[in-house]
Design a protein around this motif. Structure first.
Motif, short mmCIF file in Angstrom:
data_model
loop_
_atom_site.label_atom_id
_atom_site.label_comp_id
_atom_site.label_asym_id
_atom_site.label_seq_id
_atom_site.Cartn_x
_atom_site.Cartn_y
_atom_site.Cartn_z
N ASP A 82 -10.24 1.95 -2.52
CA ASP A 82 -9.43 1.92 -1.30
C ASP A 82 -8.73 3.26 -1.07
O ASP A 82 -8.68 3.76 0.04
CB ASP A 82 -8.39 0.79 -1.39
CG ASP A 82 -9.02 -0.59 -1.21
OD1 ASP A 82 -10.20 -0.64 -0.79
OD2 ASP A 82 -8.34 -1.58 -1.50
N LYS A 84 -1.01 -6.81 -5.84
CA LYS A 84 -1.43 -7.63 -4.70
C LYS A 84 -2.07 -8.93 -5.18
O LYS A 84 -1.82 -10.02 -4.65
CB LYS A 84 -2.43 -6.87 -3.82
CG LYS A 84 -1.86 -5.76 -2.98
CD LYS A 84 -2.98 -5.18 -2.10
CE LYS A 84 -2.51 -4.02 -1.26
NZ LYS A 84 -3.60 -3.48 -0.42
N LYS A 91 1.03 3.30 -3.20
CA LYS A 91 -0.14 4.01 -3.75
C LYS A 91 0.05 5.52 -3.81
O LYS A 91 -0.65 6.21 -4.55
CB LYS A 91 -1.39 3.68 -2.93
CG LYS A 91 -1.89 2.26 -3.16
CD LYS A 91 -3.14 1.97 -2.37
CE LYS A 91 -3.67 0.57 -2.67
NZ LYS A 91 -4.87 0.24 -1.88
N GLU A 104 -4.90 1.40 -8.63
CA GLU A 104 -5.49 0.21 -9.22
C GLU A 104 -4.41 -0.81 -9.57
O GLU A 104 -4.58 -2.02 -9.38
CB GLU A 104 -6.29 0.59 -10.47
CG GLU A 104 -7.01 -0.59 -11.11
CD GLU A 104 -7.76 -0.19 -12.36
OE1 GLU A 104 -8.29 -1.09 -13.03
OE2 GLU A 104 -7.80 1.02 -12.66
N TYR A 110 -11.98 -12.03 -10.34
CA TYR A 110 -12.23 -10.77 -11.04
C TYR A 110 -13.23 -10.92 -12.18
O TYR A 110 -13.64 -9.93 -12.78
CB TYR A 110 -10.91 -10.20 -11.60
CG TYR A 110 -10.05 -9.57 -10.53
CD1 TYR A 110 -9.99 -8.19 -10.37
CD2 TYR A 110 -9.29 -10.36 -9.66
CE1 TYR A 110 -9.21 -7.61 -9.40
CE2 TYR A 110 -8.50 -9.78 -8.68
CZ TYR A 110 -8.47 -8.41 -8.55
OH TYR A 110 -7.69 -7.85 -7.56
N GLU A 132 -3.19 -2.56 -6.47
CA GLU A 132 -4.11 -3.65 -6.10
C GLU A 132 -3.92 -4.84 -7.03
O GLU A 132 -4.03 -6.00 -6.61
CB GLU A 132 -5.56 -3.16 -6.17
CG GLU A 132 -5.95 -2.20 -5.05
CD GLU A 132 -5.84 -2.86 -3.68
OE1 GLU A 132 -6.26 -4.02 -3.55
OE2 GLU A 132 -5.34 -2.19 -2.75
N GLN A 136 -11.26 -1.84 -7.20
CA GLN A 136 -11.11 -1.82 -5.76
C GLN A 136 -9.97 -0.91 -5.32
O GLN A 136 -10.04 -0.26 -4.29
CB GLN A 136 -10.86 -3.24 -5.23
CG GLN A 136 -10.84 -3.37 -3.71
CD GLN A 136 -12.20 -3.02 -3.11
OE1 GLN A 136 -13.22 -3.50 -3.55
NE2 GLN A 136 -12.20 -2.15 -2.12
N GLY A 137 -8.90 -0.88 -6.14
CA GLY A 137 -7.77 -0.05 -5.74
C GLY A 137 -8.15 1.41 -5.63
O GLY A 137 -7.76 2.10 -4.69
N ARG A 194 -10.16 -14.21 -4.83
CA ARG A 194 -10.85 -13.00 -5.32
C ARG A 194 -10.98 -13.12 -6.83
O ARG A 194 -10.03 -12.90 -7.57
CB ARG A 194 -10.07 -11.74 -4.94
CG ARG A 194 -9.82 -11.62 -3.44
CD ARG A 194 -9.07 -10.34 -3.12
NE ARG A 194 -9.94 -9.18 -3.25
CZ ARG A 194 -9.51 -7.92 -3.07
NH1 ARG A 194 -8.23 -7.69 -2.79
NH2 ARG A 194 -10.34 -6.90 -3.19
N ASP A 213 0.81 -1.23 0.00
CA ASP A 213 0.00 0.00 0.00
C ASP A 213 0.84 1.27 0.00
O ASP A 213 0.39 2.32 -0.47
CB ASP A 213 -0.93 0.02 1.22
CG ASP A 213 -2.14 -0.88 1.04
OD1 ASP A 213 -2.48 -1.16 -0.13
OD2 ASP A 213 -2.74 -1.30 2.04
#
Length: 495
Positions: free
Chosen positions: A491, A261, A249, A255, A478, A258, A487-488, A476, A246
């Motif tokens: 967040d 990740k 970011k 994005e 997609y 993420e 999601q990124g 997860r 993180d």
């Protein structure tokens, strides 16, 4: 009533005119790659490492040949990750495929010319590996580049033909090249794949005016390497509650962070596939050496014939073509209806069990050979059948898992990483064979079938670890939850 003359009929989708050139190129290239591999290990033993057939040298000679074969495969599968980045950043796919294919041809030429000198032959192997690996990540992506919104509905069909060409090229070569080796010797056996690679290059070049050529995009900093490095070197700036990645970011597209990740989550599953790839390519190396000492006469009632050692791998393609629809349309739905949901992780775990079982069969065969027996080649066919089922469960499922569990921005990266897993698996096998070659504890304790029992135990260690870790892995998807692709951004807005 509407005038029929004003009604616009829907335009029927058409395949791009470039497709036949790409399909033809791929079939010829796969012929060259699998053709030379079908005889490689046997040739190395007979030509360089144990030309007199001295029984005292068998273990070390076989280990040396196997090590060299697996190092070759390791390089070939490590380079797609690099080749993909070079094409995307600097050259574009077309130029990279064309120029590296020329290098590929030179490598095949060197194998044919230096069949009597080990140093020159090893250099030729390296050049072939650079050629095969350099273009591997680009050829399938180049197929997709040829399509647009008007014919996207034909994309799945063209990929079907694309993979058919791969299997057709490999199947024909693994039948033909061992015969060429038997009757015409190594120069022709390595030369013919070279001719096919030259033909592949000519076919590809012939379609140059028809290709859609996506230009290179320049160096993209929003990728796995840059984001990971930034995170490693800026951990001191991490805020409370942030994960390891993180921190990136603040300087990179959230994005994409993420997405990285997601890549590492998928890599935790890929780690267990190492056990599969550490042994799969042995069916094209070690198993070939065993086949030479087996009863290879196939009787079919009205006729009988003798199978060459390098031809046995052909049954892998036959089983794959049969098992893929069998598993997808019969076995998986049948189990799902009975409450045994065939999740990707369960498939991979089952595949590891079957991989170990195939090596149990090979261990029994090897033990029989070491005690003077000549077991029927049908036993190796059985081992191939089990390993092919494992390939459907591990390899195909692994590629599916990589696609569904990574965002759009990271799907190409995941394909490159999957090839790296194949590479590392072959590195493990090469290292084991290198230790056997050097003598000492490994040579004493991995003689005969102990070699197979070692890898059975190796797979079982991974399997036990997988059973412990897999229930804790966060999935997860997609595809079923497209929201995750954004999601990124969500967040970072909530920070």
């Amino acid at each position: 009533m509407q005038d029929s003359s004003t009604i616009t009929k829907p335009t029927k989708s058409r395949f791009p005119r470039s497709v036949p050139f790409i399909i033809g190129n791929e079939a010829a290239e796969r012929f060259s790659f699998y053709g030379m591999r079908s005889i490689l290990t046997l040739f190395l033993v007979k030509q360089f490492f144990n030309p007199t057939g001295d029984a005292a040298l068998t273990e070390q000679a076989n280990a040396h040949a196997n090590k060299l074969h697996h190092l070759f495969v390791m390089v070939a599968y490590a380079l797609p990750f690099v080749g993909g980045m070079i094409a995307d950043w600097f050259t574009g796919k077309y130029k990279l495929i064309l120029y590296v294919s020329m290098v590929y041809c030179v490598g095949h030429l060197m194998l044919a010319l230096f069949d009597g000198g080990l140093s020159g032959f090893e250099l030729g192997l390296l050049v072939v590996a650079i050629g095969a690996g350099g273009i591997k990540s680009c050829v399938s992506a180049n197929v997709g580049d040829q399509f647009d919104a008007t014919n996207q509905d034909l994309l799945s069909k063209v990929y079907g033909w694309f993979y058919f060409s791969i299997n057709a090229g490999s199947m024909i070569s693994t039948v033909a090249i061992p015969e060429v080796y038997k009757y015409f010797g190594p120069k022709w056996a390595f030369g013919v794949p070279g001719f096919l690679m030259a033909l592949a290059t000519i076919i590809f070049f012939s379609g140059r005016k028809r290709y859609v050529k996506v230009p290179p995009q320049g160096v993209n900093r929003n990728n796995l390497v840059f984001i990971t490095w930034y995170s490693l070197t800026h951990q001191g700036q991490r805020k409370p509650g942030q994960s390891f990645l993180d921190v990136a970011k603040d300087s990179y597209n959230p994005e994409r962070v993420e997405g990285v990740k997601a890549v590492y989550r998928v890599m935790s599953v890929f780690f267990f596939a190492l056990a599969f790839w550490a042994v799969w390519d042995q069916c094209l190396s070690e198993w070939t050496l065993y086949a030479e000492k087996m009863n290879r006469v196939i009787s079919l009632g009205f006729t009988s014939f003798t199978v060459e050692p390098g031809q046995l791998s052909t049954v892998n393609t036959v089983f794959l073509l049969a098992f893929i629809p069998l598993f997808n349309y019969l076995i998986y739905p049948w189990l799902d209806k009975r409450g045994l949901k065939t999740t990707p992780l369960r498939r991979i775990g089952t595949g590891l069990v079957l991989t170990a079982l195939s090596f149990v069969v090979i261990g029994v065969i090897h033990n029989d050979i070491m005690h003077g027996g000549t077991p029927s080649i049908w036993w190796q066919v059985l081992a191939f059948m089990i390993l092919s089922a494992a390939e459907v469960l591990v390899s195909i499922t692994g590629l599916e898992y990589a696609y569904t569990h990574s965002p759009k921005s990271m799907k190409s990266t995941m394909t490159g990483i999957w090839f790296l897993v194949v590479s590392f698996g072959n590195l493990i096998t090469a290292l084991v064979n290198g230790l056997i070659e050097d003598g000492g504890w490994w040579a004493r304790n991995l003689k005969g079938a102990n070699y197979e029992w070692f890898f059975v135990a190796f797979i079982c260690v991974f399997l036990v670890a997988f059973l412990i870790v897999s229930p804790r892995l966060k999935e997860r998807n997609y595809i079923t939850d497209p929201y995750l692709d954004n999601q990124g951004l969500a967040d970072i807005n909530n920070l």
